[in-house]
Design an enzyme around this catalytic site. Structure first.
Site, PDB file in Angstrom:
ATOM      1  N   ARG A   1     -54.001 -36.100 -25.682  1.00  0.00           N
ATOM      2  CA  ARG A   1     -55.037 -35.203 -26.193  1.00  0.00           C
ATOM      3  C   ARG A   1     -55.010 -35.260 -27.717  1.00  0.00           C
ATOM      4  NH1 ARG A   1     -57.198 -35.432 -22.041  1.00  0.00           N
ATOM      5  NH2 ARG A   1     -57.535 -33.809 -20.489  1.00  0.00           N
TER       6      ARG A   1
ATOM      7  N   HIS B   1     -62.823 -41.192 -25.967  1.00  0.00           N
ATOM      8  CA  HIS B   1     -62.244 -40.566 -24.759  1.00  0.00           C
ATOM      9  C   HIS B   1     -62.721 -41.286 -23.484  1.00  0.00           C
ATOM     10  CE1 HIS B   1     -60.400 -36.548 -23.267  1.00  0.00           C
ATOM     11  NE2 HIS B   1     -60.267 -37.473 -22.335  1.00  0.00           N
TER      12      HIS B   1
HETATM   13  P1  NDP Z   1     -48.437 -35.465 -15.318  1.00  0.00           P
HETATM   14  O1  NDP Z   1     -48.458 -34.002 -15.238  1.00  0.00           O
HETATM   15  O2  NDP Z   1     -48.318 -36.252 -14.065  1.00  0.00           O
HETATM   16  O3  NDP Z   1     -47.265 -35.949 -16.285  1.00  0.00           O
HETATM   17  C1  NDP Z   1     -46.907 -35.282 -17.449  1.00  0.00           C
HETATM   18  C2  NDP Z   1     -45.628 -35.875 -17.988  1.00  0.00           C
HETATM   19  O4  NDP Z   1     -45.349 -35.299 -19.261  1.00  0.00           O
HETATM   20  C3  NDP Z   1     -44.404 -35.591 -17.108  1.00  0.00           C
HETATM   21  O5  NDP Z   1     -43.579 -36.725 -17.067  1.00  0.00           O
HETATM   22  C4  NDP Z   1     -43.692 -34.455 -17.860  1.00  0.00           C
HETATM   23  O6  NDP Z   1     -42.280 -34.443 -17.676  1.00  0.00           O
HETATM   24  C5  NDP Z   1     -44.008 -34.827 -19.283  1.00  0.00           C
HETATM   25  N1  NDP Z   1     -43.910 -33.673 -20.179  1.00  0.00           N
HETATM   26  C6  NDP Z   1     -44.619 -32.525 -20.166  1.00  0.00           C
HETATM   27  N2  NDP Z   1     -44.250 -31.719 -21.171  1.00  0.00           N
HETATM   28  C7  NDP Z   1     -43.268 -32.366 -21.840  1.00  0.00           C
HETATM   29  C8  NDP Z   1     -42.480 -32.056 -22.969  1.00  0.00           C
HETATM   30  N3  NDP Z   1     -42.609 -30.888 -23.627  1.00  0.00           N
HETATM   31  N4  NDP Z   1     -41.570 -32.967 -23.383  1.00  0.00           N
HETATM   32  C9  NDP Z   1     -41.419 -34.130 -22.723  1.00  0.00           C
HETATM   33  N5  NDP Z   1     -42.135 -34.486 -21.634  1.00  0.00           N
HETATM   34  C10 NDP Z   1     -43.055 -33.609 -21.203  1.00  0.00           C
HETATM   35  O7  NDP Z   1     -49.778 -35.901 -16.102  1.00  0.00           O
HETATM   36  P2  NDP Z   1     -50.611 -37.253 -15.997  1.00  0.00           P
HETATM   37  O8  NDP Z   1     -49.681 -38.399 -16.176  1.00  0.00           O
HETATM   38  O9  NDP Z   1     -51.474 -37.255 -14.808  1.00  0.00           O
HETATM   39  O10 NDP Z   1     -51.581 -37.101 -17.263  1.00  0.00           O
HETATM   40  C11 NDP Z   1     -51.057 -36.943 -18.557  1.00  0.00           C
HETATM   41  C12 NDP Z   1     -52.166 -36.596 -19.543  1.00  0.00           C
HETATM   42  O11 NDP Z   1     -52.988 -37.722 -19.806  1.00  0.00           O
HETATM   43  C13 NDP Z   1     -53.178 -35.552 -19.096  1.00  0.00           C
HETATM   44  O12 NDP Z   1     -52.655 -34.232 -19.199  1.00  0.00           O
HETATM   45  C14 NDP Z   1     -54.338 -35.781 -20.045  1.00  0.00           C
HETATM   46  O13 NDP Z   1     -54.131 -35.019 -21.222  1.00  0.00           O
HETATM   47  C15 NDP Z   1     -54.207 -37.267 -20.381  1.00  0.00           C
HETATM   48  N6  NDP Z   1     -55.322 -38.049 -19.826  1.00  0.00           N
HETATM   49  C16 NDP Z   1     -56.143 -38.727 -20.698  1.00  0.00           C
HETATM   50  C17 NDP Z   1     -57.172 -39.512 -20.227  1.00  0.00           C
HETATM   51  C18 NDP Z   1     -58.017 -40.282 -21.172  1.00  0.00           C
HETATM   52  O14 NDP Z   1     -59.006 -40.894 -20.753  1.00  0.00           O
HETATM   53  N7  NDP Z   1     -57.687 -40.336 -22.437  1.00  0.00           N
HETATM   54  C19 NDP Z   1     -57.446 -39.640 -18.792  1.00  0.00           C
HETATM   55  C20 NDP Z   1     -56.526 -38.907 -17.969  1.00  0.00           C
HETATM   56  C21 NDP Z   1     -55.503 -38.139 -18.481  1.00  0.00           C
HETATM   57  P3  NDP Z   1     -41.610 -34.157 -16.226  1.00  0.00           P
HETATM   58  O15 NDP Z   1     -42.018 -35.343 -15.377  1.00  0.00           O
HETATM   59  O16 NDP Z   1     -40.172 -34.137 -16.495  1.00  0.00           O
HETATM   60  O17 NDP Z   1     -42.198 -32.865 -15.753  1.00  0.00           O
HETATM   61  C1  OXD Z   2     -58.526 -36.356 -18.030  1.00  0.00           C
HETATM   62  C2  OXD Z   2     -59.230 -36.946 -19.128  1.00  0.00           C
HETATM   63  O1  OXD Z   2     -57.749 -35.424 -18.237  1.00  0.00           O
HETATM   64  O2  OXD Z   2     -60.260 -37.601 -18.909  1.00  0.00           O
HETATM   65  O3  OXD Z   2     -58.728 -36.808 -16.894  1.00  0.00           O
HETATM   66  O4  OXD Z   2     -58.817 -36.832 -20.276  1.00  0.00           O
END
Ligand code: NDP
Ligand code: OXD
Length: 309
Positions: free
Chosen positions: A224, A272
């Site tokens: 983000r 995005h």
């Molecule tokens: P998940 O919830 O599956 O994974 C999040 C990961 O982040 C987990 O491994 C978690 O750790 C880790 N995490 C969370 N908080 C912390 C922290 N404070 N310190 C260290 N690690 C942390 O999310 P997704 O993989 O599905 O998606 C991730 C993000 O990608 C979305 O939230 C969105 O913002 C972004 N996104 C962007 C897109 C784009 O087109 N640009 C499209 C889709 C998503 P743990 O496993 O230990 O809980």
């Molecule tokens: C999502 C994104 O969160 O598009 O799926 O960023």
């Protein structure tokens, strides 16, 4: 009973049509044309306007249109006891793997320097062949793990950082729980941010963090925009801490026309689009969540509202 889709910036007609086909007995409307707000049980959301959920007294489920839920949880008018679910979809993983691979390869193969040389009609020969890359992925959830696995296929060294420790074959894993951010950064010269936006991760991509990486590193932000302190990126590029950045997400989207990122030679921007929800496949899991909501079953891909992801 009905479903409301509130996503003012997106064309969601494909999603509406697939939800209608999957749930023929349910009325599915796109905000602001909601025929019977008093009947809405589920809202599918992407950047809902403030107060827009208040018109649904029977709301039982808030479903994100994407993988992230920060846009839902940041709504100050949110009711506390309503569950939030998100999209987890192989299509989303594939799009993200392709985008991040493209960005890593551009850094590795020095594409940006080659483009500049081309513009200057300069044949650099083999002076710039490959930059050795050690990829560090911040956030090893659904997407981070998929990206790691696809980069391993290309024989890249991959390091992963998450809240809790992980064991992923081929990936050097580090965790916040073990206080290993510094070690993770020291080993990574191409940083991919795939974190969710939470109070803990807001502003995590800052000068202090860039200085813990090897000089001349590359940043890929697909998490983000608010993960990044924008002024710190400009400074890190100026000082050579970073060689460049590829940004798919920005603090303010669309990026304002006067923003310095538009013309910065070290920054590549995309609007995005790293991976966009496939409305056809996502409609199936949303319809299933709607059925589960009505019969009181366990929801698919529910987020922990306290943790924020
Ligand atoms: P998940 O919830 O599956 O994974 C999040 C990961 O982040 C987990 O491994 C978690 O750790 C880790 N995490 C969370 N908080 C912390 C922290 N404070 N310190 C260290 N690690 C942390 O999310 P997704 O993989 O599905 O998606 C991730 C993000 O990608 C979305 O939230 C969105 O913002 C972004 N996104 C962007 C897109 C784009 O087109 N640009 C499209 C889709 C998503 P743990 O496993 O230990 O809980
Ligand atoms: C999502 C994104 O969160 O598009 O799926 O960023």
């Amino acid at each position: 009973m009905s479903i409301a889709i509130i996503a003012p910036s997106r064309d969601v007609t494909v999603l509406r049509d697939h939800l209608r086909a999957a749930l023929p007995e349910v009325s599915v409307d796109i905000y602001p044309e909601i025929a019977t707000p008093q009947d809405v049980r589920m809202a599918v959301l992407w950047n809902q306007p403030p107060h827009s959920l208040e018109q649904f007294p029977k709301l039982g489920l808030m479903q994100s249109l994407g993988a992230g839920v920060d846009h839902i949880l940041s709504d100050e008018y949110l009711r506390a006891n309503i569950p939030v679910t998100r999209v987890v979809d192989p299509q989303l993983n594939i799009g993200m793997c392709r985008y991040v691979t493209m960005a890593v390869l551009n850094f590795h193969k020095n594409l940006y320097q080659h483009l500049r040389a081309q513009q200057a009609r300069k044949w650099t020969g083999q002076a710039l062949v490959e930059t050795p890359v050690r990829v560090g992925i911040l956030g090893m959830g659904v997407l981070g793990r998929a990206v790691a696995e696809s980069l391993l296929q290309l024989e890249f060294e991959v390091h992963g950082f998450s809240n809790r420790p992980k064991e992923i074959p081929g990936v050097q894993s580090y965790s916040a729980e073990k206080n290993e951010l510094g070690a993770f950064l020291a080993h990574s010269n191409c940083l991919v941010c795939l974190l969710p936006l939470t109070p803990q991760t807001r502003g995590i991509l800052n000068l202090d963090l860039f200085r813990k990486m090897p000089a001349g590193a590359f940043l890929i932000n697909v998490g983000r925009g608010a993960h990044l302190v924008e002024a710190d990126l400009l400074r890190a590029l100026e000082e050579g801490e970073l060689a460049g950045a590829c940004l798919d997400v920005l603090e303010k989207e669309p990026l304002p026309p006067e923003h310095p990122f538009w013309t910065h030679p070290g920054i590549v921007l995309t609007p995005h689009i790293a991976s966009v929800t496939d409305q056809q496949t996502a409609a199936q899991q949303m319809a299933e969540n709607y059925r589960r909501l009505l019969r009181g079953g366990k929801l698919i891909n529910e987020v922990d509202r306290k943790r924020g992801y």
